[in-house]
Design a protein around this motif. Structure first.
Motif, short mmCIF file in Angstrom:
data_model
loop_
_atom_site.label_atom_id
_atom_site.label_comp_id
_atom_site.label_asym_id
_atom_site.label_seq_id
_atom_site.Cartn_x
_atom_site.Cartn_y
_atom_site.Cartn_z
N PHE A 39 1.03 -16.02 -16.74
CA PHE A 39 0.19 -15.04 -16.04
C PHE A 39 0.97 -14.49 -14.86
O PHE A 39 1.71 -15.23 -14.20
N ALA A 40 0.79 -13.20 -14.59
CA ALA A 40 1.60 -12.56 -13.55
C ALA A 40 0.73 -11.84 -12.52
O ALA A 40 -0.38 -11.40 -12.82
N THR A 41 1.28 -11.75 -11.33
CA THR A 41 0.63 -10.96 -10.28
C THR A 41 1.71 -10.29 -9.42
O THR A 41 2.89 -10.63 -9.50
N LEU A 42 1.28 -9.35 -8.62
CA LEU A 42 2.16 -8.69 -7.65
C LEU A 42 1.73 -9.15 -6.27
O LEU A 42 0.56 -9.02 -5.91
N ASP A 43 2.64 -9.70 -5.49
CA ASP A 43 2.22 -10.20 -4.18
C ASP A 43 3.25 -10.01 -3.07
O ASP A 43 2.99 -9.36 -2.07
N HIS A 44 4.48 -10.50 -3.28
CA HIS A 44 5.44 -10.53 -2.17
C HIS A 44 5.73 -9.15 -1.58
O HIS A 44 5.80 -8.99 -0.37
N ILE A 45 5.92 -8.17 -2.45
CA ILE A 45 6.40 -6.87 -1.95
C ILE A 45 5.27 -5.88 -1.71
O ILE A 45 5.50 -4.75 -1.30
N MET A 46 4.04 -6.30 -1.97
CA MET A 46 2.93 -5.34 -1.91
C MET A 46 2.69 -4.82 -0.50
O MET A 46 2.49 -5.61 0.43
N PRO A 47 2.68 -3.49 -0.33
CA PRO A 47 2.25 -2.97 0.97
C PRO A 47 0.79 -3.37 1.17
O PRO A 47 0.02 -3.41 0.20
N THR A 48 0.42 -3.68 2.39
CA THR A 48 -0.96 -4.11 2.63
C THR A 48 -1.82 -2.97 3.17
O THR A 48 -2.97 -3.17 3.56
N THR A 49 -1.23 -1.78 3.19
CA THR A 49 -2.03 -0.58 3.44
C THR A 49 -2.28 0.07 2.08
O THR A 49 -1.65 -0.32 1.09
N ALA A 50 -3.19 1.02 2.04
CA ALA A 50 -3.55 1.62 0.75
C ALA A 50 -2.48 2.64 0.34
O ALA A 50 -2.74 3.83 0.23
N GLU A 51 -1.27 2.14 0.10
CA GLU A 51 -0.17 3.05 -0.24
C GLU A 51 -0.17 3.33 -1.74
O GLU A 51 -0.18 2.40 -2.55
N PRO A 52 -0.17 4.61 -2.12
CA PRO A 52 -0.19 4.92 -3.56
C PRO A 52 1.17 4.67 -4.20
O PRO A 52 2.17 4.55 -3.50
N ARG A 53 1.20 4.57 -5.51
CA ARG A 53 2.45 4.48 -6.26
C ARG A 53 3.00 5.87 -6.46
O ARG A 53 2.22 6.81 -6.59
N PRO A 54 4.31 6.05 -6.54
CA PRO A 54 5.32 5.02 -6.31
C PRO A 54 5.41 4.63 -4.84
O PRO A 54 5.22 5.48 -3.97
N PHE A 55 5.69 3.32 -4.58
CA PHE A 55 5.83 2.86 -3.21
C PHE A 55 7.01 3.55 -2.53
O PHE A 55 8.01 3.88 -3.18
#
Ligand code: SF4
Length: 476
Positions: free
Chosen positions: A58-74
């Motif tokens: 199972f996978a998730t995105l966590d370490h690099i995630m901006p914590t503001t509501a930044e749209p993709r692409p980062f």
């Protein structure tokens, strides 16, 4: 002779003894995130291999995630590249990915338990040191490197050397204002940051039995900071109550008999009363004060009412001097009254709902000190949603905190949340190494969520036990 939980779970997952003396160990659950997996997937691709057990991955995105509501692409190219690679790899290998669109995204060690993926008796591997967190459920959970991520993806097994087991028996009551974070900092402070090398830590005793699952996770999370790759708590009624009805737990489809059968088996895995541990350490919970780290490793801590050590003497003299110099602290000074610039509440150590509740209790009706930048980063989208239902986000915002989206954030600063220059951060995370929070000269004081909340309001390190009685705190 009885067996420890470690021996029972290890033996059930041992595939064979390898010629080099290691054991080929089956991995029941493999948790994956964006930072340590891209090269591992590339290695599989280069050999034309498939993931051996996508149903256990199972996978998730966590370490690099901006914590503001930044749209993709980062905006951060590195973050965007890692996120896109994980998305592609999960698609290609049919691995479930908990991204933000699922409502279940979050720090890997927060979402595994809350989804019910983490269960007693499992072996759990993840390319992150703080995988020990999952041991709170009576699992053998350990961090692995990128080459081992590749091995688990390809074979669902690992070559592992067996460990000794140290039972850490904690008795007595934690005083009001003293939490699991203080307990683990006190344990590491007493045993040292290397003492756990080659050991699994089994946390036991009446104090541990009374801890909630969130608190047990905080305890096990920082085992690695004491040198122990694995930390665990024997499963009991608290564990079973937590897991009942969780999405991936047995019986989630209404099969209550199935859940009861699983529960019975889980309880049987607890260490036997006549098991033999390789070492036993006793800790008195009554004697623990709210802890604050003053140095550059998590073992360098002191009770909030205490003083820093004196440099230049004893076996650790050199380490003390280096830490004091880096931190800009005086030998023998009091830790209380240390002025802070940043307050960070979050991480896989203390980013769960109960942590946010305790911090909110402290900040309710108060204001963050003018010089302090304060942020709350829930450990997962589920934690954020639950906190918002209780109105905790409003309490934090009204007090002057930033309320952010789920991720690792300033624990590791692989995203835009970072210290600047020599800033001092009161942090609920787990590591106070030089440069950990993004600035090579930034300084980290580890403490509990309630203590960080109090420091944010006071603008300096204060004793949360005196909260409401301390005129300087109320003056803010
Ligand atoms: S919160 Fe910190 S320790 Fe936990 S997984 Fe993220 S970076 Fe690692």
């Amino acid at each position: 002779m009885g067996q420890t939980l470690f021996q029972k779970v290890w033996d059930r997952h041992a595939v064979r003894l390898l010629p080099n003396g290691q054991t080929q160990l089956y991995v029941g659950l493999h948790l994956v995130h964006e930072v340590t997996s891209p090269q591992a997937f590339d290695a599989l691709r280069a050999r034309g291999w498939r993931v051996r057990a996508p149903e256990r991955t199972f996978a998730t995105l966590d370490h690099i995630m901006p914590t503001t509501a930044e749209p993709r692409p980062f905006k951060d190219l590195m973050a965007e590249t890692m996120a896109a690679a994980l998305e592609r790899n999960c698609r290609e290998h049919k691995i479930p990915l908990f991204d933000r669109s699922t409502g279940a995204q979050g720090i890997v060690h927060v979402i595994g338990p809350e989804l019910g993926l983490t269960q007693p008796g499992m072996t759990i591997a993840c390319g992150d040191s703080h995988t020990s967190t999952h041991g709170a459920f009576g699992a053998l959970a350990f961090g692995i490197g990128t080459s081992q991520v590749r091995d688990v993806l390809a074979s669902q097994t690992l070559a592992m050397s067996p460990m000794k087991v140290r039972r850490i028996e904690v008795t007595g009551r934690l005083a009001p204002g003293v939490y699991a974070k203080d307990l683990i900092l006190a344990i590491i402070g007493r045993l040292g940051v290397q003492a756990g090398t080659g050991f699994a830590y089994e946390y036991a005793g009446d104090t541990v039995a009374r801890l909630s699952m969130d608190e047990r996770m905080t305890l096990c999370n920082m085992s690695i900071e004491g040198g122990a790759r694995i930390g665990y708590v024997n499963p009991d009624v608290t564990t079973i109550d937590y897991l009942r009805g969780r999405r991936f737990a047995p019986g989630a489809n209404g099969d209550t008999a199935g859940f009861e059968r699983a529960s019975e088996w889980w309880r049987s895995l607890a260490s036997d009363a006549n098991a033999r541990w390789d070492d036993v350490v006793h800790i008195d919970a009554d004697a623990i004060a709210p802890m604050v780290t003053w140095g550059i490793n998590p073992g360098q801590s002191v009770g909030v009412d205490g003083r820093l050590p004196r440099s230049g003497g004893g076996a650790d003299g050199e380490g003390v001097s280096e830490a004091l110099e880096f931190m800009g602290f005086d030998s023998g000074q009091a830790i209380a009254g240390t002025r802070i610039d940043v307050a960070f509440i979050g991480s896989c150590t203390n980013g769960r709902l109960s942590d946010l509740r305790e911090a909110a209790r402290v900040v309710a009706g108060q204001r963050v000190a003018p010089q302090v930048r304060a942020l709350v980063v829930p450990g997962s989208q589920a934690v954020a949603a639950a906190a918002q239902r209780e109105g905790l986000d409003d309490i934090f915002r009204s007090a002057g905190f930033d309320w952010r989206e789920a991720g690792c954030s300033m624990c590791l600063a692989m995203n835009p949340d970072r210290l600047n220059g020599r800033e001092i951060c009161a942090s609920t995370s787990n590591r106070n190494f030089k440069g950990r929070q993004g600035s090579p000269t930034g300084r980290t004081l580890l403490m509990s969520p309630a203590m960080v909340a109090a420091a944010a309001i006071a603008g300096e390190v204060v004793d949360v036990r005196a909260w409401g009685k301390d005129a300087r705190v109320l003056a803010n």
